[in-house]
Design a protein around this motif. Structure first.
Motif, PDB file in Angstrom:
ATOM      1  N   LEU A   7     -15.405  15.107  56.591  1.00  0.00           N
ATOM      2  CA  LEU A   7     -14.368  14.441  57.378  1.00  0.00           C
ATOM      3  C   LEU A   7     -13.852  13.213  56.637  1.00  0.00           C
ATOM      4  CD1 LEU A   7     -16.095  14.468  60.886  1.00  0.00           C
ATOM      5  CD2 LEU A   7     -14.409  16.088  60.020  1.00  0.00           C
ATOM      6  N   THR A   8     -12.584  12.905  56.848  1.00  0.00           N
ATOM      7  CA  THR A   8     -12.051  11.651  56.315  1.00  0.00           C
ATOM      8  C   THR A   8     -12.616  10.507  57.147  1.00  0.00           C
ATOM      9  OG1 THR A   8     -10.137  11.603  57.777  1.00  0.00           O
ATOM     10  CG2 THR A   8      -9.884  12.808  55.686  1.00  0.00           C
ATOM     11  N   ALA A   9     -12.411   9.284  56.724  1.00  0.00           N
ATOM     12  CA  ALA A   9     -12.918   8.120  57.467  1.00  0.00           C
ATOM     13  C   ALA A   9     -12.314   8.068  58.868  1.00  0.00           C
ATOM     14  CB  ALA A   9     -12.614   6.842  56.702  1.00  0.00           C
ATOM     15  N   ASN A  10     -11.025   8.361  58.997  1.00  0.00           N
ATOM     16  CA  ASN A  10     -10.373   8.355  60.319  1.00  0.00           C
ATOM     17  C   ASN A  10     -10.907   9.477  61.204  1.00  0.00           C
ATOM     18  OD1 ASN A  10      -8.803   6.146  59.740  1.00  0.00           O
ATOM     19  ND2 ASN A  10      -7.028   7.356  59.101  1.00  0.00           N
ATOM     20  N   GLU A  11     -11.121  10.650  60.630  1.00  0.00           N
ATOM     21  CA  GLU A  11     -11.673  11.765  61.397  1.00  0.00           C
ATOM     22  C   GLU A  11     -13.099  11.464  61.848  1.00  0.00           C
ATOM     23  OE1 GLU A  11      -9.330  15.547  59.394  1.00  0.00           O
ATOM     24  OE2 GLU A  11     -11.128  14.744  58.404  1.00  0.00           O
ATOM     25  N   GLN A  12     -13.880  10.831  61.001  1.00  0.00           N
ATOM     26  CA  GLN A  12     -15.249  10.464  61.360  1.00  0.00           C
ATOM     27  C   GLN A  12     -15.261   9.434  62.482  1.00  0.00           C
ATOM     28  OE1 GLN A  12     -18.205  11.803  60.051  1.00  0.00           O
ATOM     29  NE2 GLN A  12     -19.113  10.684  61.740  1.00  0.00           N
ATOM     30  N   ALA A  13     -14.362   8.451  62.410  1.00  0.00           N
ATOM     31  CA  ALA A  13     -14.277   7.438  63.464  1.00  0.00           C
ATOM     32  C   ALA A  13     -13.889   8.082  64.798  1.00  0.00           C
ATOM     33  CB  ALA A  13     -13.269   6.363  63.080  1.00  0.00           C
ATOM     34  N   ALA A  14     -12.943   9.015  64.780  1.00  0.00           N
ATOM     35  CA  ALA A  14     -12.539   9.708  66.007  1.00  0.00           C
ATOM     36  C   ALA A  14     -13.686  10.552  66.555  1.00  0.00           C
ATOM     37  CB  ALA A  14     -11.318  10.579  65.739  1.00  0.00           C
ATOM     38  N   PHE A  15     -14.456  11.170  65.679  1.00  0.00           N
ATOM     39  CA  PHE A  15     -15.605  11.978  66.084  1.00  0.00           C
ATOM     40  C   PHE A  15     -16.671  11.106  66.746  1.00  0.00           C
ATOM     41  CE2 PHE A  15     -19.768  13.850  65.201  1.00  0.00           C
ATOM     42  CZ  PHE A  15     -19.593  15.135  65.686  1.00  0.00           C
ATOM     43  N   ASP A  16     -16.878   9.909  66.241  1.00  0.00           N
ATOM     44  CA  ASP A  16     -17.928   9.015  66.740  1.00  0.00           C
ATOM     45  C   ASP A  16     -17.563   8.327  68.053  1.00  0.00           C
ATOM     46  OD1 ASP A  16     -19.593   9.644  64.646  1.00  0.00           O
ATOM     47  OD2 ASP A  16     -18.962   7.939  63.432  1.00  0.00           O
ATOM     48  N   ARG A  17     -16.279   8.231  68.371  1.00  0.00           N
ATOM     49  CA  ARG A  17     -15.853   7.567  69.611  1.00  0.00           C
ATOM     50  C   ARG A  17     -16.009   8.499  70.799  1.00  0.00           C
ATOM     51  NH1 ARG A  17     -11.370   5.418  66.514  1.00  0.00           N
ATOM     52  NH2 ARG A  17     -10.368   7.358  67.011  1.00  0.00           N
ATOM     53  N   PRO A  18     -16.359   7.953  71.966  1.00  0.00           N
ATOM     54  CA  PRO A  18     -16.415   8.796  73.167  1.00  0.00           C
ATOM     55  C   PRO A  18     -15.005   9.192  73.585  1.00  0.00           C
ATOM     56  CG  PRO A  18     -16.875   6.521  73.720  1.00  0.00           C
ATOM     57  CD  PRO A  18     -16.763   6.592  72.225  1.00  0.00           C
ATOM     58  N   PRO A  19     -14.878  10.312  74.279  1.00  0.00           N
ATOM     59  CA  PRO A  19     -13.549  10.752  74.705  1.00  0.00           C
ATOM     60  C   PRO A  19     -12.980   9.837  75.783  1.00  0.00           C
ATOM     61  CG  PRO A  19     -15.237  12.151  75.654  1.00  0.00           C
ATOM     62  CD  PRO A  19     -15.927  11.223  74.697  1.00  0.00           C
ATOM     63  N   VAL A  20     -11.662   9.767  75.852  1.00  0.00           N
ATOM     64  CA  VAL A  20     -10.977   9.058  76.936  1.00  0.00           C
ATOM     65  C   VAL A  20     -10.527  10.134  77.908  1.00  0.00           C
ATOM     66  CG1 VAL A  20      -9.034   7.584  77.539  1.00  0.00           C
ATOM     67  CG2 VAL A  20     -10.234   7.235  75.387  1.00  0.00           C
ATOM     68  N   PHE A  21     -11.014  10.080  79.139  1.00  0.00           N
ATOM     69  CA  PHE A  21     -10.717  11.109  80.127  1.00  0.00           C
ATOM     70  C   PHE A  21      -9.443  10.795  80.900  1.00  0.00           C
ATOM     71  CE2 PHE A  21     -15.562  11.555  80.600  1.00  0.00           C
ATOM     72  CZ  PHE A  21     -15.627  12.491  79.588  1.00  0.00           C
ATOM     73  N   ASP A  22      -8.661  11.831  81.198  1.00  0.00           N
ATOM     74  CA  ASP A  22      -7.585  11.676  82.179  1.00  0.00           C
ATOM     75  C   ASP A  22      -8.201  11.993  83.549  1.00  0.00           C
ATOM     76  OD1 ASP A  22      -7.696  14.456  82.518  1.00  0.00           O
ATOM     77  OD2 ASP A  22      -5.937  14.825  81.271  1.00  0.00           O
ATOM     78  N   HIS A  23      -7.407  11.957  84.609  1.00  0.00           N
ATOM     79  CA  HIS A  23      -7.984  12.109  85.952  1.00  0.00           C
ATOM     80  C   HIS A  23      -8.606  13.496  86.168  1.00  0.00           C
ATOM     81  CE1 HIS A  23      -3.935  13.758  86.547  1.00  0.00           C
ATOM     82  NE2 HIS A  23      -4.417  14.392  87.595  1.00  0.00           N
ATOM     83  N   ARG A  24      -8.035  14.527  85.587  1.00  0.00           N
ATOM     84  CA  ARG A  24      -8.604  15.876  85.738  1.00  0.00           C
ATOM     85  C   ARG A  24      -9.946  15.989  85.001  1.00  0.00           C
ATOM     86  NH1 ARG A  24      -3.635  16.943  83.971  1.00  0.00           N
ATOM     87  NH2 ARG A  24      -2.101  17.154  85.610  1.00  0.00           N
ATOM     88  N   GLU A  25     -10.012  15.428  83.803  1.00  0.00           N
ATOM     89  CA  GLU A  25     -11.250  15.485  83.020  1.00  0.00           C
ATOM     90  C   GLU A  25     -12.354  14.666  83.677  1.00  0.00           C
ATOM     91  OE1 GLU A  25      -9.470  16.124  78.548  1.00  0.00           O
ATOM     92  OE2 GLU A  25      -9.472  14.113  79.411  1.00  0.00           O
ATOM     93  N   ARG A  26     -11.990  13.527  84.278  1.00  0.00           N
ATOM     94  CA  ARG A  26     -13.006  12.728  84.990  1.00  0.00           C
ATOM     95  C   ARG A  26     -13.631  13.553  86.100  1.00  0.00           C
ATOM     96  NH1 ARG A  26      -9.691   8.363  83.923  1.00  0.00           N
ATOM     97  NH2 ARG A  26      -8.517   8.595  85.842  1.00  0.00           N
ATOM     98  N   LYS A  27     -12.792  14.258  86.870  1.00  0.00           N
ATOM     99  CA  LYS A  27     -13.333  15.107  87.941  1.00  0.00           C
ATOM    100  C   LYS A  27     -14.224  16.201  87.371  1.00  0.00           C
ATOM    101  CE  LYS A  27     -10.186  14.788  91.779  1.00  0.00           C
ATOM    102  NZ  LYS A  27      -9.349  15.537  92.704  1.00  0.00           N
ATOM    103  N   ARG A  28     -13.814  16.794  86.274  1.00  0.00           N
ATOM    104  CA  ARG A  28     -14.552  17.909  85.686  1.00  0.00           C
ATOM    105  C   ARG A  28     -15.896  17.467  85.104  1.00  0.00           C
ATOM    106  NH1 ARG A  28     -12.709  21.055  80.311  1.00  0.00           N
ATOM    107  NH2 ARG A  28     -14.540  22.332  80.093  1.00  0.00           N
TER     108      ARG A  28
END
Length: 78
Positions: A7-28
Motif C-alpha cells: 500500500l502507498t502511505a495514503n492507502e495505509q493511513a486510510a486502512f488504519d483509520r476507523p470507518p466513518v458511518f452514515d446513519h444506515r451503517e450506524r444502524k447496521r
C-alpha cells in the motif's frame, strides 16, 4: 532483506483509520446482539460500556480489525 510495499502511505493511513458511518451503517453495525449488550452491562463504568460497544461495532464493520479507541470518530451531542 527489503520489505515489500503493498500500500502507498495514503492507502495505509486510510486502512488504519476507523470507518466513518452514515446513519444506515450506524444502524447496521451498532445494533449489537443481546450477548454483547449483556457483557457490556457487567462493566463498571459507563465510559467502559460505551467504549466496549463502539469497539464491537467497529470490529464488525472492519471485518475483524481492532482499532485504537483514540482513533474513533466522535460526534458531540448538544
Amino acid at each position: 532483506m527489503a520489505r515489500m510495499r503493498i500500500l502507498t502511505a495514503n492507502e495505509q493511513a486510510a486502512f488504519d483509520r476507523p470507518p466513518v458511518f452514515d446513519h444506515r451503517e450506524r444502524k447496521r453495525f451498532l445494533d449489537l446482539p443481546k450477548g454483547l449488550t449483556d457483557t457490556a452491562a457487567t462493566l463498571r463504568t459507563s465510559s467502559g460500556r460505551i467504549g466496549f460497544l463502539v469497539m464491537c461495532g467497529h470490529f464488525r464493520a472492519a471485518t475483524g480489525r481492532v482499532r485504537l479507541s483514540a482513533k474513533f470518530h466522535v460526534k458531540r451531542l448538544g
